[in-house]
Design a protein around this motif. Structure first.
Motif, PDB file in Angstrom:
ATOM      1  N   PRO A  75       0.306   9.849   3.441  1.00  0.00           N
ATOM      2  CA  PRO A  75      -0.376  11.044   2.930  1.00  0.00           C
ATOM      3  C   PRO A  75      -1.341  10.636   1.810  1.00  0.00           C
ATOM      4  N   PHE A  76      -2.235   9.732   2.131  1.00  0.00           N
ATOM      5  CA  PHE A  76      -3.067   9.057   1.147  1.00  0.00           C
ATOM      6  C   PHE A  76      -4.104   8.278   1.934  1.00  0.00           C
ATOM      7  N   ASP A  77      -5.350   8.266   1.488  1.00  0.00           N
ATOM      8  CA  ASP A  77      -6.400   7.550   2.219  1.00  0.00           C
ATOM      9  C   ASP A  77      -6.793   6.281   1.495  1.00  0.00           C
ATOM     10  N   ILE A  78      -6.678   5.162   2.215  1.00  0.00           N
ATOM     11  CA  ILE A  78      -7.083   3.860   1.699  1.00  0.00           C
ATOM     12  C   ILE A  78      -8.257   3.371   2.542  1.00  0.00           C
ATOM     13  N   PHE A  79      -9.443   3.374   1.942  1.00  0.00           N
ATOM     14  CA  PHE A  79     -10.639   2.867   2.601  1.00  0.00           C
ATOM     15  C   PHE A  79     -10.860   1.428   2.159  1.00  0.00           C
ATOM     16  N   THR A  80     -11.260   0.587   3.091  1.00  0.00           N
ATOM     17  CA  THR A  80     -11.338  -0.847   2.826  1.00  0.00           C
ATOM     18  C   THR A  80     -12.768  -1.355   2.863  1.00  0.00           C
ATOM     19  N   MET A  81     -13.110  -2.115   1.850  1.00  0.00           N
ATOM     20  CA  MET A  81     -14.325  -2.919   1.823  1.00  0.00           C
ATOM     21  C   MET A  81     -13.882  -4.351   2.129  1.00  0.00           C
ATOM     22  N   LEU A  82     -14.473  -4.965   3.118  1.00  0.00           N
ATOM     23  CA  LEU A  82     -14.028  -6.284   3.548  1.00  0.00           C
ATOM     24  C   LEU A  82     -14.412  -7.362   2.537  1.00  0.00           C
TER      25      LEU A  82
ATOM     26  N   GLU B  26      -1.482   2.621   7.053  1.00  0.00           N
ATOM     27  CA  GLU B  26      -1.481   3.675   8.072  1.00  0.00           C
ATOM     28  C   GLU B  26      -0.342   4.678   7.848  1.00  0.00           C
ATOM     29  N   GLU B  27      -0.554   5.881   8.370  1.00  0.00           N
ATOM     30  CA  GLU B  27       0.451   6.950   8.384  1.00  0.00           C
ATOM     31  C   GLU B  27       0.972   7.276   6.978  1.00  0.00           C
TER      32      GLU B  27
ATOM     33  N   PRO C 119     -11.585   2.419  11.653  1.00  0.00           N
ATOM     34  CA  PRO C 119     -12.100   3.653  11.042  1.00  0.00           C
ATOM     35  C   PRO C 119     -12.016   3.704   9.521  1.00  0.00           C
ATOM     36  N   LYS C 120     -11.142   2.902   8.915  1.00  0.00           N
ATOM     37  CA  LYS C 120     -11.003   2.931   7.460  1.00  0.00           C
ATOM     38  C   LYS C 120     -11.779   1.795   6.769  1.00  0.00           C
ATOM     39  N   VAL C 121     -12.498   1.001   7.545  1.00  0.00           N
ATOM     40  CA  VAL C 121     -13.330  -0.055   6.963  1.00  0.00           C
ATOM     41  C   VAL C 121     -14.733   0.502   6.770  1.00  0.00           C
ATOM     42  N   ILE C 122     -15.183   0.548   5.504  1.00  0.00           N
ATOM     43  CA  ILE C 122     -16.445   1.230   5.215  1.00  0.00           C
ATOM     44  C   ILE C 122     -17.512   0.312   4.629  1.00  0.00           C
ATOM     45  N   GLY C 123     -17.209  -0.979   4.452  1.00  0.00           N
ATOM     46  CA  GLY C 123     -18.258  -1.825   3.908  1.00  0.00           C
ATOM     47  C   GLY C 123     -17.810  -3.232   3.587  1.00  0.00           C
ATOM     48  N   LEU C 124     -18.703  -3.935   2.877  1.00  0.00           N
ATOM     49  CA  LEU C 124     -18.480  -5.307   2.426  1.00  0.00           C
ATOM     50  C   LEU C 124     -18.228  -5.269   0.922  1.00  0.00           C
TER      51      LEU C 124
ATOM     52  N   PRO D  97       0.807  -1.225   0.000  1.00  0.00           N
ATOM     53  CA  PRO D  97       0.000   0.000   0.000  1.00  0.00           C
ATOM     54  C   PRO D  97       0.840   1.275   0.000  1.00  0.00           C
ATOM     55  N   ARG D  98       1.950   1.262   0.703  1.00  0.00           N
ATOM     56  CA  ARG D  98       2.817   2.450   0.759  1.00  0.00           C
ATOM     57  C   ARG D  98       3.358   2.809  -0.620  1.00  0.00           C
ATOM     58  N   GLU D  99       3.863   1.819  -1.355  1.00  0.00           N
ATOM     59  CA  GLU D  99       4.421   2.083  -2.678  1.00  0.00           C
ATOM     60  C   GLU D  99       3.312   2.395  -3.682  1.00  0.00           C
ATOM     61  N   PHE D 100       2.183   1.746  -3.519  1.00  0.00           N
ATOM     62  CA  PHE D 100       1.021   2.040  -4.356  1.00  0.00           C
ATOM     63  C   PHE D 100       0.603   3.498  -4.186  1.00  0.00           C
TER      64      PHE D 100
END
Length: 582
Positions: free
Chosen positions: A127-134, A124-125, A162-167, A85-88
C-alpha cells in the motif's frame, strides 16, 4: 483504467452514484493555488471523483482537521535505512509519505542487476508506491572496487517495468565531460525510452552545469549553499532540498526559495538511517523544518507533493483534485504537521498515528533465495593495517559533522617504529577500506579526525557507493576485531571496545539490508548508538553514516577507497605522506 471504471467515476462525480468513501468537514490544502479550500472529498476505486458536497458508503469525519496530499520523497536510497522495501514502507506511511522515487545503486554496486530485480520484486503488492530510477554509475568510478558492472544494455530491459521511471543520479561527471561511450549510451537509452534523468552535481561549478543540462539532466540534490542553489535554478534545474541523517542542507538552502521559484523546488531525504526515520521522520520532517524557517505551510506542502510529482511526470498524484489518486494525509495541525490519518488509494493505512498492519500482504521471498548473501574478503592481519611513514607530516581526512563533504588537512601525527599510531588526544584515528566483493586483498589505509573516540573501533559493510568494508579505530587490534565480526555476520555494523563487541547489527542482504521487522532493526540501532557513546562519540552526528560516506570519491574533498587515499580536486589517488605543509 477501462470504460466501466471510468463510467463509475464519472457517475460518482455527477452524484448519480454514491462514493466508496467521503471525507467530510476538513480543510484542504490546495497545492495549485496555495490556499485553503473547503469541500467533501469523494473517493471511488482509490481515485478522487469530486470535491464538493457528496455522500458515500463510508463517511470519515475530519472536522477541524487539515488534509494534504500524500507526501512524495523525490530521492531516497532505501538501502540506507537498512530495511527491505516492505519494512521501509511501513515506517514511511506513518510519516505521511505515500510515494518515493528511489535509486537502488547501493545494492546494484554489490549485486548488479540481481540486486535491482530484488528491490523491484520486494516493492510489489504494497500500500505504497516505490518508483525506481535505474542506477547510472555501477561502478561509480574506476577509483575503487565494487561487486558488479552494469552497462546500458543491462539496464535497457528494466525500462519496460511500470515502476521504472528514469535513470538515477549521474554522478560520474568526468565520464560525461569526456563523452565516454558507456555513459553516453546510458543517457541516450533513457531518453529514447522517454525517461527522466537525475543529476548529482557535488562541487560542480556553474559553467560545468551546462554539461548536465545539455545532456537532459534536470535535477540536483547535492547543493550545500544558496549560491549553488541559485546556479541550478538559474539554469533550469529542479532544486532538490535534502535533509537526511548526514547531509542536512535544508536550513542552508531554504533562503533561496521565493514565490517566483518555489515551484522548481522539492524535498528529498537521500540517505536516512532507521532510527532517524522513526524518531525524526521523513519528508514530514522537511516540511516542519521549512515552516520553522519561514516557508509558508502551503508552499512547504506544495514542495513535498505537487512539485515532486510534476518533476517526475507522476500526473496522477501530488494534489487533492478530481482524477488524482486518493493519497491523503489528515493533520491535527498544519503548522506542526501532526499526522492523524494516512490514506493510500482511498484506504486508511494509518489511524491516529498507528499503522494498520492488515494493509500489508504476506512477506515476499527471503534474500537467500535470491543469491544476495555472499561476502568475500581475503584473510586479515594487524600487519596489513600498518601505515609506514618516513616523516610525521600526513594528509588527514577531517569529517564535517552532518555533511558529506570532508576537509583535506595536513597534520603532524604520532609514529612508533616508523608507523602511524592513532592518537585520541589529537583526535586522529586510523581508517581502513577493505575490499569485500572478490577477495582481492585490497586495503586502503588513511587517517581520519573528528569522530572523537576515546578508545574502540567501528566497522561497517555499508560504505558508499561500492560498499566495501570500512573500519575506523583507535588501535589496530580493535579494528581487526570489528572487521572480523562484520565478516562473520556476512555484513553489518559493529562497535568494539578492547576485545569485546559492544553491539552489532547483521545485514546479510548484500551486506546492506536486514530482513528483520523494522521494530527489531530500530531496537538494534538504539543499542549501537549506546555503544557509540561508550567509546566517546558525540550525539551531535551519526558516526556510522558519516563513516559510510568517507569512502565515496565523488564528494569533496578527501576520501578513502580500497585503492587508497583519493583527492577530489585532482581526481587522483595521493599518498598518506604529505611532502610539505600547505
Amino acid at each position: 483504467m477501462n470504460a466501466a471504471s471510468l463510467s463509475k467515476r464519472v457517475q460518482v462525480a455527477a452524484k448519480q452514484v454514491i462514493a466508496d468513501v467521503v471525507l467530510k468537514g476538513g480543510t484542504i490544502v490546495n497545492v495549485f493555488t496555495g490556499e485553503p479550500m473547503q469541500g467533501d472529498i469523494a473517493i471511488v476505486d482509490g481515485i478522487i471523483a469530486g470535491i464538493g458536497s457528496y455522500e458515500g458508503k463510508e463517511t470519515v469525519d475530519v472536522s477541524g482537521k487539515w488534509i494534504v496530499p500524500g507526501l512524495i520523497d523525490g530521492h531516497v536510497h532505501i538501502e540506507s535505512t537498512m530495511l527491505t522495501p516492505r519494512e521501509f514502507a511501513k515506517v514511511s506511511l506513518q510519516h505521511g509519505v505515500t510515494s518515493v522515487i528511489t535509486d537502488p545503486h547501493e545494492i546494484a554496486n554489490v549485486a548488479g542487476t540481481k540486486g535491482i530485480q530484488y528491490m523491484l520484486e520486494q516493492s510489489e503488492e504494497l500500500p505504497f508506491d516505490i518508483f525506481t530510477m535505474l542506477p547510472s554509475c555501477v561502478p561509480v568510478t574506476p577509483y575503487e572496487s565494487n561487486g558488479a558492472n552494469v552497462g546500458a544494455e543491462d539496464l535497457a530491459p528494466f525500462y519496460n517495468h511500470p515502476k521504472v521511471i528514469g535513470l538515477a543520479e549521474m554522478m560520474d561527471f568526468a565520464a560525461l565531460s569526456n563523452q565516454e561511450r558507456g555513459m553516453l549510451d546510458k543517457i541516450t537509452s533513457a531518453h529514447n525510452n522517454g525517461k527522466r534523468i537525475d543529476g548529482h552535481a557535488a562541487g560542480i561549478a556553474r559553467e560545468d552545469l551546462n554539461l548536465y543540462m545539455s545532456a537532459g539532466i534536470r535535477t540536483d540534490h547535492e547543493c550545500v549553499n544558496v549560491a549553488e542553489a541559485k546556479d541550478r535554478l538559474n539554469l533550469g534545474m529542479y532544486l532538490m532540498i535534502r535533509e537526511g541523517t548526514v547531509a542536512k542542507d535544508l536550513r542552508a538552502l531554504v533562503p533561496v526559495v521565493t514565490a517566483q521559484n518555489a515551484r522548481r523546488c522539492l524535498f528529498v531525504t537521500d540517505d536516512k538511517l532507521i532510527d532517524d526515520l522513526v524518531d525524526e521522520g521523513s519528508i514530514d520532517h522537511n516540511v516542519r523544518l521549512a515552516i520553522q524557517e519561514g516557508i509558508s505551510p502551503c508552499t512547504a506542502v506544495q514542495m513535498a507533493t505537487l512539485n515532486t510529482a510534476e518533476c517526475f511526470g507522476l500526473a496522477d498524484r501530488g494534489a487533492i483534485a478530481p482524477g488524482y489518486q486518493a493519497d491523503l494525509v489528515v493533520l491535527d495541525d498544519l503548522d506542526t504537521f501532526s499526522i492523524h490519518q494516512v490514506f493510500k488509494r482511498g484506504k486508511c493505512v494509518v489511524d491516529q498515528g498507528e499503522l494498520i498492519k492488515e494493509a500489508f500482504a504476506a512477506a515476499p521471498a527471503a534474500a537467500e533465495d535470491k543469491g544476495l548473501t555472499a561476502f568475500h574478503t581475503a584473510e586479515l592481519s594487524e600487519q596489513q593495517l600498518a601505515i609506514p611513514l618516513s616523516s610525521d607530516l600526513c594528509n588527514v581526512i577531517e569529517i564535517i559533522p552532518n555533511s558529506l563533504v570532508t576537509i583535506h588537512r595536513q597534520e603532524i601525527v604520532d609514529r612508533v617504529d616508523g608507523c602511524f599510531v592513532p592518537s585520541v588526544t589529537k583526535d586522529q584515528l586510523k581508517l581502513a577500506v577493505i575490499e569485500r566483493h572478490k577477495a582481492t586483498g585490497n586495503i586502503g589505509l588513511g587517517i581520519v579526525k573528528g569522530f572523537q573516540f576515546t578508545h574502540g573501533a567501528i566497522a561497517s559493510s555499508v560504505a558508499h557507493d561500492s560498499h566495501n568494508l570500512i573500519v575506523a579505530g583507535a588501535s589496530d587490534a580493535e579494528m581487526l576485531t570489528a572487521a572480523r565480526h562484520v565478516i562473520q555476520m556476512k555484513g553489518g555494523l559493529a562497535v568494539v571496545s578492547g576485545s569485546e563487541v559492544l553491539a552489532s547489527l547483521p545485514l546479510p542482504v548484500a551486506g546492506l539490508l536486514s530482513e528483520w521487522r523494522y521494530e527489531e532493526v530500530y531496537a538494534c540501532m538504539k543499542q549501537l548508538n549506546e555503544a557509540l557513546r561508550a567509546i566517546g562519540t558525540p550525539a551531535t552526528f551519526n558516526p556510522f553514516l558519516t563513516l559510510s560516506f568517507l569512502a565515496l570519491p565523488v564528494i569533496p574533498h578527501l576520501k578513502l577507497t580500497d585503492k587508497g587515499l583519493f583527492e577530489f580536486a585532482s581526481h587522483a589517488h595521493i599518498g598518506i605522506q604529505a611532502s610539505s605543509l600547505q
